[in-house]
Design a protein around this motif. Structure first.
Motif, PDB file in Angstrom:
ATOM      1  N   ARG A   1      -8.914   8.390  -8.419  1.00 51.00           N
ATOM      2  CA  ARG A   1      -8.540   7.458  -7.347  1.00 51.00           C
ATOM      3  C   ARG A   1      -7.751   8.183  -6.260  1.00 51.00           C
ATOM      4  NH1 ARG A   1      -7.623   1.736  -6.915  1.00 51.00           N
ATOM      5  NH2 ARG A   1      -8.329   1.464  -9.067  1.00 51.00           N
TER       6      ARG A   1
ATOM      7  N   ILE B   1     -12.520   2.169  -1.903  1.00 53.86           N
ATOM      8  CA  ILE B   1     -12.499   1.574  -3.241  1.00 53.86           C
ATOM      9  C   ILE B   1     -12.617   0.054  -3.121  1.00 53.86           C
ATOM     10  CG2 ILE B   1     -11.178   1.298  -5.367  1.00 53.86           C
ATOM     11  CD1 ILE B   1      -9.824   3.984  -4.704  1.00 53.86           C
ATOM     12  N   HIS B   2     -13.646  -0.493  -3.700  1.00 52.83           N
ATOM     13  CA  HIS B   2     -13.927  -1.928  -3.608  1.00 52.83           C
ATOM     14  C   HIS B   2     -13.889  -2.512  -5.024  1.00 52.83           C
ATOM     15  CE1 HIS B   2     -15.212  -1.489   0.628  1.00 52.83           C
ATOM     16  NE2 HIS B   2     -15.665  -0.315   0.211  1.00 52.83           N
ATOM     17  N   GLN B   3     -12.760  -3.070  -5.380  1.00 54.13           N
ATOM     18  CA  GLN B   3     -12.571  -3.595  -6.728  1.00 54.13           C
ATOM     19  C   GLN B   3     -13.066  -5.033  -6.808  1.00 54.13           C
ATOM     20  OE1 GLN B   3      -8.887  -2.593  -8.540  1.00 54.13           O
ATOM     21  NE2 GLN B   3      -8.987  -4.218 -10.084  1.00 54.13           N
TER      22      GLN B   3
ATOM     23  N   ASP C   1     -20.873  -3.131 -13.796  1.00 48.95           N
ATOM     24  CA  ASP C   1     -20.663  -2.429 -12.532  1.00 48.95           C
ATOM     25  C   ASP C   1     -21.991  -2.188 -11.817  1.00 48.95           C
ATOM     26  OD1 ASP C   1     -17.851  -2.231 -12.689  1.00 48.95           O
ATOM     27  OD2 ASP C   1     -18.012  -0.521 -14.028  1.00 48.95           O
TER      28      ASP C   1
ATOM     29  N   ASP D   1     -15.308  -2.904 -11.335  1.00 48.46           N
ATOM     30  CA  ASP D   1     -14.033  -3.518 -11.735  1.00 48.46           C
ATOM     31  C   ASP D   1     -12.921  -2.489 -11.905  1.00 48.46           C
ATOM     32  OD1 ASP D   1     -14.642  -2.263 -14.142  1.00 48.46           O
ATOM     33  OD2 ASP D   1     -15.214  -4.108 -15.170  1.00 48.46           O
ATOM     34  N   MET D   2     -13.242  -1.217 -11.771  1.00 49.69           N
ATOM     35  CA  MET D   2     -12.303  -0.095 -11.778  1.00 49.69           C
ATOM     36  C   MET D   2     -11.603   0.101 -13.115  1.00 49.69           C
ATOM     37  SD  MET D   2     -13.051   0.977  -8.885  1.00 49.69           S
ATOM     38  CE  MET D   2     -14.071   0.176  -7.649  1.00 49.69           C
ATOM     39  N   ASP D   3     -12.221  -0.348 -14.181  1.00 50.24           N
ATOM     40  CA  ASP D   3     -11.617  -0.103 -15.490  1.00 50.24           C
ATOM     41  C   ASP D   3     -11.896   1.312 -15.981  1.00 50.24           C
ATOM     42  OD1 ASP D   3     -14.310  -0.362 -16.041  1.00 50.24           O
ATOM     43  OD2 ASP D   3     -14.046  -1.696 -17.762  1.00 50.24           O
TER      44      ASP D   3
ATOM     45  N   LYS E   1     -22.846  -5.317 -10.039  1.00 47.82           N
ATOM     46  CA  LYS E   1     -22.003  -5.465  -8.854  1.00 47.82           C
ATOM     47  C   LYS E   1     -22.531  -4.619  -7.706  1.00 47.82           C
ATOM     48  CE  LYS E   1     -17.674  -6.526 -11.348  1.00 47.82           C
ATOM     49  NZ  LYS E   1     -18.237  -6.742 -12.695  1.00 47.82           N
TER      50      LYS E   1
ATOM     51  N   GLN F   1     -15.659 -10.386 -14.676  1.00 44.92           N
ATOM     52  CA  GLN F   1     -16.127  -9.687 -15.862  1.00 44.92           C
ATOM     53  C   GLN F   1     -17.457 -10.219 -16.405  1.00 44.92           C
ATOM     54  OE1 GLN F   1     -14.528  -6.905 -17.318  1.00 44.92           O
ATOM     55  NE2 GLN F   1     -13.502  -7.021 -15.328  1.00 44.92           N
TER      56      GLN F   1
ATOM     57  N   ASP G   1     -17.916   2.517 -10.100  1.00 45.20           N
ATOM     58  CA  ASP G   1     -16.699   2.705 -10.884  1.00 45.20           C
ATOM     59  C   ASP G   1     -16.498   4.162 -11.288  1.00 45.20           C
ATOM     60  OD1 ASP G   1     -14.413   2.304 -12.413  1.00 45.20           O
ATOM     61  OD2 ASP G   1     -15.183   0.561 -13.447  1.00 45.20           O
TER      62      ASP G   1
ATOM     63  N   ASP H   1     -13.178  -7.910  -9.576  1.00 47.55           N
ATOM     64  CA  ASP H   1     -12.523  -8.124 -10.866  1.00 47.55           C
ATOM     65  C   ASP H   1     -13.324  -8.936 -11.868  1.00 47.55           C
ATOM     66  OD1 ASP H   1     -10.162  -6.685 -10.313  1.00 47.55           O
ATOM     67  OD2 ASP H   1      -9.401  -8.360  -9.123  1.00 47.55           O
TER      68      ASP H   1
END
Length: 225
Positions: A67, A75-77, A85, A58-60, A88, A81, A39, A79
């Motif tokens: 970006r 970029i591998h999002q 990260d 999660d790209m928060d 992940k 929660q 992230d 989501d």
């Protein structure tokens, strides 16, 4: 189950969003040349002049300006929660070894979560690089050349037993537990051998042992399978 995003035969440098020194990133990349960001760790990589081949999370924390500097396909999002990260990334990367930096920052709760992840993802070997120390999950058996007096700390994340050679205070036959015996501030008398019975023991070593530790881990298939 998380799909594999990065599959590598070589060690991988994984950079998180915590404080990271450029020289530490450079040192890690010399040992683990492929670079992946968790992230917001993408910013630290980009600011140091390195473009990660993949950004996972999660790209928060990934800001729009960062970006825009990345290939959209990198970029591998993810989501969901229910995991961090770091979790992940450990699930999405398959490599013989990860060198993680930017994960041992000032917040104790974040560090504890990272240590928890090391245990839960015990099949993916990972060395966390801090300012003064390295932290990893102890493999079933490890031989490592250390200078006399080097601090070797063991901290159990669950019930586990250990054996050793080359420690000032041998741990052979001892039972460790988070609410029982711990093994902090032991010292090497020279080269050490350490064996543990379960993937539950954190091994904490001096920061300057990164290169020999990486070499030792890559030389033999140390791991929990």
């Amino acid at each position: 189950m998380q799909d594999i995003i990065v599959l590598s035969d070589a060690p991988v440098t994984l950079i998180g969003g915590g404080e990271t020194e450029t020289k530490t990133l450079r040192e890690a990349l010399e040992l683990a040349p492929r670079l992946v960001a968790a992230d917001g760790g993408a910013r630290a990589a980009l600011d140091a002049g390195h473009v990660p081949e993949a950004v996972i999370g999660d790209m928060d924390s990934l800001q729009a300006r960062d970006r825009a500097r990345l290939d959209a396909g990198s970029i591998h999002q993810i989501d969901e929660q229910d995991s961090t990260d770091f979790d992940k990334c450990l699930s999405a990367i398959r490599a013989p070894l990860l060198l993680g930096l930017g994960f041992t920052g000032p917040r104790l709760d974040h560090q504890l979560a990272v240590f928890n992840s090391l245990v839960r993802h015990h099949r993916q070997r990972c060395i966390l690089i801090g300012k003064k120390e390295l932290v990893m999950l102890a493999p079933p058996s490890l031989r490592l050349d250390l200078v006399p007096g080097a601090v070797v700390s063991l901290f159990p994340m669950g019930a586990v037993e250990a054996k050793s050679e080359g420690l000032q205070w041998p741990v052979g036959g001892l039972s460790f537990a988070p609410d029982g015996r711990v093994g902090t501030s032991n010292r090497a008398t020279g080269p050490i051998w350490l064996a543990v019975t379960a993937p539950k023991m954190l091994l904490i070593l001096p920061r300057d042992t990164l290169a020999p530790l990486t070499e030792a881990l890559m030389a033999r298939p140390y791991g929990w399978g």
